[in-house]
Scaffold this motif. Structure first.
Motif, mmCIF file in Angstrom:
data_model
loop_
_atom_site.group_PDB
_atom_site.id
_atom_site.type_symbol
_atom_site.label_atom_id
_atom_site.label_comp_id
_atom_site.label_asym_id
_atom_site.label_seq_id
_atom_site.Cartn_x
_atom_site.Cartn_y
_atom_site.Cartn_z
ATOM 1 N N GLY A 189 2.894 10.809 20.585
ATOM 2 C CA GLY A 189 2.714 9.753 21.564
ATOM 3 C C GLY A 189 1.829 10.180 22.722
ATOM 4 N N TYR A 190 2.005 11.414 23.179
ATOM 5 C CA TYR A 190 1.208 11.946 24.288
ATOM 6 C C TYR A 190 -0.269 12.026 23.901
ATOM 7 C CZ TYR A 190 -0.637 15.435 27.548
ATOM 8 O OH TYR A 190 -1.406 16.108 28.461
ATOM 9 N N ARG A 191 -0.539 12.526 22.698
ATOM 10 C CA ARG A 191 -1.934 12.660 22.256
ATOM 11 C C ARG A 191 -2.591 11.294 22.065
ATOM 12 N NH1 ARG A 191 0.098 16.938 18.978
ATOM 13 N NH2 ARG A 191 0.198 15.526 17.194
ATOM 14 N N ASN A 219 2.593 2.704 24.172
ATOM 15 C CA ASN A 219 2.343 1.684 25.192
ATOM 16 C C ASN A 219 2.847 2.107 26.568
ATOM 17 O OD1 ASN A 219 0.953 -0.453 23.851
ATOM 18 N ND2 ASN A 219 2.808 -0.902 22.736
ATOM 19 N N LEU A 220 4.041 2.704 26.618
ATOM 20 C CA LEU A 220 4.570 3.159 27.909
ATOM 21 C C LEU A 220 3.699 4.255 28.506
ATOM 22 C CD1 LEU A 220 8.430 3.240 27.231
ATOM 23 C CD2 LEU A 220 7.147 1.576 28.560
ATOM 24 N N LEU A 221 3.226 5.170 27.663
ATOM 25 C CA LEU A 221 2.366 6.248 28.155
ATOM 26 C C LEU A 221 1.010 5.711 28.599
ATOM 27 C CD1 LEU A 221 3.207 9.038 25.548
ATOM 28 C CD2 LEU A 221 3.755 9.064 27.981
ATOM 29 N N THR A 222 0.504 4.696 27.904
ATOM 30 C CA THR A 222 -0.767 4.090 28.303
ATOM 31 C C THR A 222 -0.640 3.419 29.659
ATOM 32 O OG1 THR A 222 -1.409 3.724 25.994
ATOM 33 C CG2 THR A 222 -2.537 2.407 27.661
ATOM 34 N N VAL A 223 0.505 2.775 29.903
ATOM 35 C CA VAL A 223 0.751 2.151 31.213
ATOM 36 C C VAL A 223 0.767 3.214 32.308
ATOM 37 C CG1 VAL A 223 2.468 0.943 32.612
ATOM 38 C CG2 VAL A 223 1.984 0.154 30.302
ATOM 39 N N GLU A 224 1.454 4.340 32.035
ATOM 40 C CA GLU A 224 1.502 5.431 33.019
ATOM 41 C C GLU A 224 0.115 6.001 33.276
ATOM 42 O OE1 GLU A 224 4.031 6.538 34.921
ATOM 43 O OE2 GLU A 224 5.030 4.768 34.115
ATOM 44 N N LYS A 225 -0.690 6.092 32.210
ATOM 45 C CA LYS A 225 -2.051 6.609 32.359
ATOM 46 C C LYS A 225 -2.865 5.694 33.271
ATOM 47 C CE LYS A 225 -6.226 7.519 29.653
ATOM 48 N NZ LYS A 225 -6.824 7.437 28.304
ATOM 49 N N ARG A 226 -2.720 4.367 33.083
ATOM 50 C CA ARG A 226 -3.442 3.418 33.934
ATOM 51 C C ARG A 226 -3.045 3.580 35.402
ATOM 52 N NH1 ARG A 226 -2.022 -1.056 30.089
ATOM 53 N NH2 ARG A 226 -3.694 -1.163 28.541
ATOM 54 N N LYS A 227 -1.728 3.754 35.629
ATOM 55 C CA LYS A 227 -1.244 3.904 37.006
ATOM 56 C C LYS A 227 -1.823 5.163 37.649
ATOM 57 C CE LYS A 227 3.185 1.505 36.351
ATOM 58 N NZ LYS A 227 4.656 1.660 36.308
ATOM 59 N N ILE A 228 -1.836 6.256 36.888
ATOM 60 C CA ILE A 228 -2.353 7.522 37.417
ATOM 61 C C ILE A 228 -3.832 7.405 37.747
ATOM 62 C CG2 ILE A 228 -2.874 9.924 36.808
ATOM 63 C CD1 ILE A 228 -0.238 9.896 35.176
ATOM 64 N N ILE A 274 -3.192 16.342 33.197
ATOM 65 C CA ILE A 274 -1.860 15.718 33.119
ATOM 66 C C ILE A 274 -1.134 16.297 31.913
ATOM 67 C CG2 ILE A 274 -0.563 13.576 33.000
ATOM 68 C CD1 ILE A 274 -2.282 13.855 35.489
ATOM 69 N N SER A 275 -0.164 17.156 32.151
ATOM 70 C CA SER A 275 0.559 17.799 31.052
ATOM 71 C C SER A 275 1.645 16.891 30.502
ATOM 72 C CB SER A 275 1.198 19.109 31.530
ATOM 73 O OG SER A 275 2.269 18.841 32.409
ATOM 74 N N ILE A 276 2.086 17.196 29.301
ATOM 75 C CA ILE A 276 3.135 16.389 28.666
ATOM 76 C C ILE A 276 4.446 16.484 29.442
ATOM 77 C CG2 ILE A 276 3.894 18.251 27.120
ATOM 78 C CD1 ILE A 276 4.392 16.088 24.997
ATOM 79 N N ASP A 277 4.662 17.592 30.155
ATOM 80 C CA ASP A 277 5.891 17.755 30.936
ATOM 81 C C ASP A 277 6.025 16.677 32.009
ATOM 82 O OD1 ASP A 277 6.554 19.961 29.471
ATOM 83 O OD2 ASP A 277 5.692 21.396 30.873
ATOM 84 N N LEU A 278 4.892 16.260 32.590
ATOM 85 C CA LEU A 278 4.932 15.232 33.621
ATOM 86 C C LEU A 278 5.322 13.868 33.054
ATOM 87 C CD1 LEU A 278 1.700 16.150 35.636
ATOM 88 C CD2 LEU A 278 4.071 16.589 36.276
ATOM 89 N N PRO A 286 9.878 11.909 31.546
ATOM 90 C CA PRO A 286 10.742 10.760 31.864
ATOM 91 C C PRO A 286 10.325 9.496 31.110
ATOM 92 C CG PRO A 286 10.184 11.962 33.861
ATOM 93 C CD PRO A 286 9.322 12.527 32.772
ATOM 94 N N THR A 287 9.025 9.285 30.979
ATOM 95 C CA THR A 287 8.522 8.112 30.250
ATOM 96 C C THR A 287 8.844 8.216 28.769
ATOM 97 O OG1 THR A 287 6.718 7.869 31.834
ATOM 98 C CG2 THR A 287 6.462 6.746 29.729
ATOM 99 N N ILE A 288 8.699 9.413 28.205
ATOM 100 C CA ILE A 288 8.980 9.631 26.783
ATOM 101 C C ILE A 288 10.464 9.413 26.494
ATOM 102 C CG2 ILE A 288 9.052 11.401 24.978
ATOM 103 C CD1 ILE A 288 6.457 12.546 26.308
ATOM 104 N N VAL A 289 11.314 9.935 27.364
ATOM 105 C CA VAL A 289 12.763 9.743 27.197
ATOM 106 C C VAL A 289 13.110 8.260 27.277
ATOM 107 C CG1 VAL A 289 15.020 10.163 28.255
ATOM 108 C CG2 VAL A 289 13.387 12.041 28.022
ATOM 109 N N HIS A 290 12.452 7.561 28.206
ATOM 110 C CA HIS A 290 12.695 6.121 28.351
ATOM 111 C C HIS A 290 12.318 5.381 27.063
ATOM 112 C CE1 HIS A 290 13.106 2.195 30.122
ATOM 113 N NE2 HIS A 290 11.832 1.917 29.948
ATOM 114 N N ALA A 291 11.235 5.794 26.430
ATOM 115 C CA ALA A 291 10.798 5.163 25.176
ATOM 116 C C ALA A 291 11.848 5.353 24.087
ATOM 117 C CB ALA A 291 9.456 5.742 24.733
#
Length: 211
Positions: A147-149, A196-205, A157-161, A164-169
């Motif tokens: 999902g991160y890749r 999709n959740l990670l893409t949203v976070e990417k947009r916010k960042i 932006i490391s996967i560790d950051l 929380p989003t991954i756990v939420h998914a």
């Protein structure tokens, strides 16, 4: 940004066809629909209808949007419409740009729908004849890496950051599985939700760093 006619905001559209626009909104509601009340869903549907002339972009004034809701199941209040906008923005479904008049002062807002379909969606969609969904059994770390890749984060932006989003998914997928809301196999659903959740976070960042 200056206020103006809808055509001047065409460059903000993220959709080439009405089918793509509808498909993206359906996916957004599949993931986040439970966050909206019935009244807010009416508001969301009206905003969608007003975002067709330029696909995914609406510059109608909010009083006109609220007025358009009045013929639907008794209508809704302005506060309900504004609450829907806040939720949709916080979930990454839409972006909002405030325009200004040439003479000064705020004018109308421009509402921009973000894409929720991903390039890998066709590969992740399961066969329609799959008879029964199974709970996820694959290694969670491996799923998180995939999902991160797929979101293609900047190298800083490391996967560790994003944990929380991954756990939420994962939690959201398990919840929908228990509610029998997943009609396909669970793993493609999980990958799609995570992407999709990670893409949203990417947009916010990216948006935060651009200011």
């Amino acid at each position: 940004m200056k206020s103006g006619r809808i055509e001047q905001y065409r460059s903000y559209s993220q959709f080439a066809t009405l089918e793509a626009f509808n498909k993206s909104n359906k996916m957004a509601l599949d993931i986040y629909g439970q966050h909206f009340t019935k009244g807010e869903r009416i508001a969301f549907d009206v905003l969608t209808r007003f975002s067709v002339k330029v696909l995914g972009v609406c510059n109608a004034r909010i009083y006109k949007l609220v007025q358009a809701c009045q013929d639907i199941k008794g209508g809704i209040s302005r506060s309900t419409f504004e609450r829907m906008l806040r939720k949709a923005k916080s979930l990454g479904i839409i972006s909002i740009i405030h325009t200004v008049r040439e003479t000064g002062g705020y004018a109308h807002s421009v509402y921009i729908f973000n894409r929720f379909d991903t390039p890998n969606q066709e590969q992740l969609t399961s066969r329609k004849n799959e008879k029964k969904s199974q709970p996820p059994k694959a290694d969670e770390h491996k799923n998180a890496q995939i999902g991160y890749r797929s979101a293609k984060f900047p190298i800083t932006i490391s996967i560790d950051l994003m944990l929380p989003t991954i756990v939420h998914a994962f939690k959201q997928t398990v919840y929908h599985y228990k509610q029998k809301r997943i009609q396909t196999s669970i793993m493609p659903y999980l990958y799609r939700t995570m992407a999709n959740l990670l893409t949203v976070e990417k947009r916010k960042i990216i948006a935060e760093h651009s200011h």
